[in-house]
Design an enzyme around this catalytic site. Structure first.
Site, PDB file in Angstrom:
ATOM      1  N   SER A  43       0.829  -1.201   0.000  1.00  0.00           N
ATOM      2  CA  SER A  43       0.000   0.000   0.000  1.00  0.00           C
ATOM      3  C   SER A  43       0.866   1.254   0.000  1.00  0.00           C
ATOM      4  O   SER A  43       1.619   1.468  -0.947  1.00  0.00           O
ATOM      5  CB  SER A  43      -0.973  -0.041   1.171  1.00  0.00           C
ATOM      6  OG  SER A  43      -1.976   0.934   1.029  1.00  0.00           O
TER       7      SER A  43
ATOM      8  N   GLU B  57      -8.405  -1.768  -2.746  1.00  0.00           N
ATOM      9  CA  GLU B  57      -7.758  -2.684  -3.686  1.00  0.00           C
ATOM     10  C   GLU B  57      -8.182  -2.388  -5.122  1.00  0.00           C
ATOM     11  O   GLU B  57      -7.383  -2.528  -6.056  1.00  0.00           O
ATOM     12  CB  GLU B  57      -8.049  -4.136  -3.314  1.00  0.00           C
ATOM     13  CG  GLU B  57      -7.056  -5.133  -3.893  1.00  0.00           C
ATOM     14  CD  GLU B  57      -5.642  -4.932  -3.343  1.00  0.00           C
ATOM     15  OE1 GLU B  57      -4.707  -5.528  -3.932  1.00  0.00           O
ATOM     16  OE2 GLU B  57      -5.457  -4.204  -2.346  1.00  0.00           O
TER      17      GLU B  57
ATOM     18  N   HIS C 100      -7.623  -5.411   0.275  1.00  0.00           N
ATOM     19  CA  HIS C 100      -6.462  -4.678   0.767  1.00  0.00           C
ATOM     20  C   HIS C 100      -6.173  -5.129   2.198  1.00  0.00           C
ATOM     21  O   HIS C 100      -6.585  -4.472   3.161  1.00  0.00           O
ATOM     22  CB  HIS C 100      -6.807  -3.187   0.716  1.00  0.00           C
ATOM     23  CG  HIS C 100      -5.642  -2.276   0.501  1.00  0.00           C
ATOM     24  ND1 HIS C 100      -4.982  -2.169  -0.698  1.00  0.00           N
ATOM     25  CD2 HIS C 100      -5.028  -1.387   1.339  1.00  0.00           C
ATOM     26  CE1 HIS C 100      -4.028  -1.254  -0.599  1.00  0.00           C
ATOM     27  NE2 HIS C 100      -4.040  -0.775   0.632  1.00  0.00           N
TER      28      HIS C 100
END
Length: 629
Positions: free
Chosen positions: A197, A307, A338
Site C-alpha cells: 500500500s 484494492e 487490501h
C-alpha cells in the site's frame, strides 16, 4: 494471474487518456474508503522532516548518525535505535539477520528493506506483526531491514513539520542508515525494497528518486499514480484519518512540483534496469476474506475499495512501463482485498525473483542433525527445521534452527530460543559472560516467566520485564533472597556499570541490586528505594548501600548506606538520617526503639543550624552540638 508486463488493450495515446480519466472518477468515488485506511497495521518510531523541493533529498545534515541502543529480540532479530541527524530523534529499525549470520561471522549479506503501510505503528513493523515474515526470512541469506514508524509519511522528506513529526524518511533510509548497516551490521550495497500500500508507493518512488540504490522494487497493492485527478484528495483524506496529518505539509498543495517528484507514474522512466514486481487484487472476495452474503463482496468494505484503486493505479503505471519498454513481473489476482494475508502470500511469490536479483539462493542448502544435538532437535517440533549444519563455538558446538539454536558442550545439549535467545546473543553467546547453557528453557514456579541457566549465570524473561542476564555476585545475592520469588522479583534491566564508581548495578521489579568490592552486594527496594531515588540514588549523598533491607520494630525497615541510612515504617514513611551529630544523638537514644521513635522528616536548615523531626521529638544541631527537644 498474469506474468510479465501488463499490456493495455487500448492504443498508447487514447488508452492512456481513457485510463487516467477513469482513474480520476474512481479516486473521487473511493475517497471515503481511503479515509478509512490506505492500509493496515504497522509500526512507528521517532521521526522527522525534510527540505522543500521536488528532487531527491540534498539537505545538509549536521553530525553523523549513531546507534544509541541495541536490543537483541531473538538470536537473529535485533532492534536498533539510530540517532538521526535529519530527524533530530532516535529512529527504531529492526533487523532480521541472515541465515548464515552465526555460522559465517565474517560474511556480509544483501539487504531487503520492508516498508509498512499508512497506519504504521510506533512499536513494531506490520510485516513482523501481521505476517510470517520473521519465520519466512529465517532461512534466507539476506539482512531484512524493518523501519519502525512513519505513519502516513510515504517514507519521504516532508517540506514542513506536522502533527508533532519532523519527517525526513528518505534521507534517513538512503543516506543515514546505510553506513550503519554496512559498517556495523555486515550488510552489502546490494539492496531490494518491498512495500505494501503506502509502502508499495514508496518502494517505487524511492527507487526512482535514488537511482542505483535498490536493485529490486516490489509494490504490493501500492497506489502507483498519486497526481491523477482526485488522487491527492484521496491521499489527503487517508492521511488525516490514519494519523491526523495534513498532506500539504508533505509535498505542498496538489499540483506542486513536489507531488510530481514523488509520483511513481511520473518517475517511471527512472526505473530502467531495476527488477520490478507489481501485484494487486481485484477487490472482490478472495480466499482470505469473510464473505458478506452479497456475491463477490466481502465484509472488508474499505479494503475492497482500496484494492480496486490499487488495481487501477497499478494498471496505469504498468501501461507506462510497457510504453517505456521497462519489463516488470505483474500479478493481477482474480480476487482479494487490501489486507495482510494477501501481502504475505505475495511476499512468498516474489521471493525467487528477489533472491535472483540479489544473488542469493532461493532455497536453503540441505542440512541435518546428529550427535548430541539430535535428541534435543527431535524432542519437539517447536524449534523448527535446521538452517545450518553444526559449527564450533567456545565450549562446544552449535546449530541454528528456524526458531532458535541448540548448543552442545560438556554440560549436555540444550536449546536457547526466543527472547532468552536474544538476551544470550546480546551478552556474547557462548563466548560471552554467560558461557554455555546448562539447562533448556524452563518455566518459573509462579508461571509468569521462563529462564535458562548457563555456566556463569542465568537469563530470566517475562512479558512485562523482558529478558535479562543475571550474573556474578548479583546473581548470588538474588538467589539467596529467593530468586524471582524473593522481594526483588524479576530483573527488568541488564547489569550496568555504576557511573563514577567501581561496581555494577541491576534493576529489578521491586528495586535494584548494587555490587562493588568496597561495599559488597546489596538490594535496595520498595519505599526505601523510592526515597533513595529522590535523593539521587548512588550519585547522591548517601552513596552505595552497605546492607540490604533489614526488618525492625513495628513492621519497619532500614537500609544502611555509605554516608547515612533510610528508615521506613507504615506509620512514619521513609526518611533519611545522615551520618553525623543527628544520627549519633538518635543512636544514643536507641534509634527507633527509644523515646524519639522513627524519623518523620529529612534534615533541614534552621537559623544557625539544622534540624530533623522524629515521631516524639526533634534533634537540632548548632555549632556542631546536637540537642534533643
Amino acid at each position: 494471474m498474469r506474468s510479465g508486463l501488463e499490456r493495455s488493450p487500448y492504443r498508447a495515446g487514447t488508452g492512456n487518456r481513457w485510463r487516467r480519466r477513469a482513474l480520476g472518477v474512481a479516486a473521487a468515488a473511493l475517497v471515503m474508503p481511503m479515509a478509512v485506511g490506505l492500509t493496515s497495521v504497522g509500526t512507528a518510531g521517532a521521526q522527522s522532516i525534510g527540505t522543500p523541493g521536488g528532487g531527491p533529498s540534498t539537505a545538509q545534515v549536521g553530525g553523523e548518525p549513531t546507534v544509541s541502543r541495541v536490543d537483541f529480540l531473538t538470536d537473529r532479530r535485533v532492534a536498533l535505535w539510530v540517532n538521526s541527524p535529519s530527524m533530530g530523534v532516535p529512529i527504531q529499525v529492526q533487523l532480521l539477520l541472515a541465515r548464515d549470520w552465526n555460522i559465517a561471522p565474517d560474511k556480509k549479506f544483501p539487504a531487503v528493506f520492508m516498508l509498512d503501510g499508512m497506519r504504521a505503528r510506533d512499536d513494531e513493523n506490520g510485516w513482523t506483526l501481521d505476517t510470517d515474515a520473521e519465520a519466512f526470512f529465517a532461512d534466507k541469506n539476506v539482512n531484512v531491514v524493518l523501519p519502525i514508524g512513519g505513519n502516513s509519511s510515504f517514507y519521504s522528506d516532508w517540506i514542513d513539520q506536522n502533527n508533532g513529526q519532523n519527517y525526513k524518511w528518505e534521507t534517513f533510509l538512503t543516506k543515514e542508515l546505510p553506513p550503519i548497516l554496512e559498517g556495523q551490521w555486515r550488510t552489502t550495497q546490494d539492496r531490494g525494497v518491498v512495500g505494501l500500500s503506502m509502502g508499495g508507493t514508496s518502494a517505487m518512488s524511492l527507487t526512482a528518486r535514488n537511482q542505483g540504490f535498490f536493485k529490486f522494487a516490489g509494490s504490493l497493492s501500492g497506489i502507483l499514480t498519486t497526481t491523477t485527478l482526485g488522487m491527492p484528495q484521496a491521499i489527503a483524506y487517508a492521511m488525516q484519518d490514519a494519523g491526523g496529518f495534513d498532506a500539504d505539509a508533505m509535498w505542498g498543495t496538489p499540483g506542486s512540483d513536489a507531488w510530481d517528484a514523488h509520483d511513481p507514474y511520473v518517475l517511471a522512466d527512472k526505473l530502467k534496469g531495476v527488477s520490478l514486481y507489481i501485484s494487486s487484487g481485484s477487490g472482490t472476495t478472495g480466499p482470505y476474506d469473510q464473505p458478506s452474503g452479497i456475491p463477490g463482496i466481502s465484509t472488508n468494505y474499505a479494503g475492497m475499495g482500496l484494492e480496486i484503486l490499487s488495481r487501477l493505479t497499478s494498471q496505469t503505471f504498468t501501461t507506462k512501463l510497457n510504453k517505456l519498454n521497462i519489463p516488470a513481473t505483474v500479478n493481477y489476482r482474480p480476487s482479494g482485498t487490501h489486507s495482510w494475508p494477501y501481502w504475505e502470500f505475495e511476499l512468498h511469490q516474489l521471493w525467487p525473483q528477489l533472491a535472483s536479483t540479489l544473488g542469493v539462493e532461493v532455497d536453503k542448502p540441505a542440512c541435518g542433525v546428529g550427535g548430541a544435538i539430535a535428541p534435543v532437535a527431535n524432542g519437539g517440533n517447536w524449534i523448527g527445521d535446521c538452517l545450518t549444519g553444526e559449527y564450533s563455538v567456545p565450549g562446544g558446538k552449535a546449530q541454528d534452527f528456524r526458531f532458535g539454536q541448540i548448543f552442545a558442550g560438556g554440560d549436555g545439549a540444550y536449546a536457547v530460543a526466543g527472547r532468552v535467545g536474544g538476551a544470550y546473543q546480546g551478552a556474547g553467546g557462548p563466548g560471552g559472560e554467560l558461557g554455555m547453557p546448562t539447562t533448556g528453557e524452563l518455566g518459573t514456579p509462579d508461571g509468569r516467566g521462563r529462564f535458562n541457566h548457563f555456566q556463569k549465570g542465568s537469563i530470566y524473561w517475562t512479558p512485562q520485564t523482558g529478558a535479562h542476564p543475571v550474573t556474578g555476585p548479583i546473581k548470588d545475592e538474588w538467589s539467596k533472597q529467593g530468586w524471582e520469588g524473593g522481594p526483588l522479583g524479576y530483573p527488568r534491566a541488564d547489569q550496568t556499570k555504576i557511573p563514577g564508581k567501581d561496581g555494577v548495578m541491576q534493576g529489578f521489579e521491586g528495586g535494584a541490586m548494587y555490587s562493588s568490592s568496597k561495599t559488597g552486594t546489596h538490594a535496595v527496594q520498595g519505599l526505601i528505594m523510592d526515597k533513595y531515588g529522590a535523593l539521587g540514588y548512588e550519585a547522591g549523598w548517601l552513596g552505595l548501600p552497605l546492607t540490604s533491607e533489614n526488618p525492625i520494630r513495628d513492621n519497619g525497615r532500614f537500609t544502611r548506606f555509605e554516608n547515612g541510612n533510610i528508615y521506613w515504617s507504615p506509620a512514619s514513611g521513609a526518611w533519611s538520617v545522615e551520618n553525623g551529630p543527628i544520627f549519633d544523638a538518635w543512636k544514643d537514644e536507641n534509634y527507633e526503639n527509644g523515646r524519639l521513635g522513627y524519623p518523620i522528616s529529612d534534615k533541614f536548615d534552621i537559623p544557625g543550624g539544622v534540624q530533623q523531626n522524629f515521631q516524639h521529638g526533634v534533634i537540632t544541631v548548632k555549632d556542631g552540638k546536637a540537642v534533643i527537644g
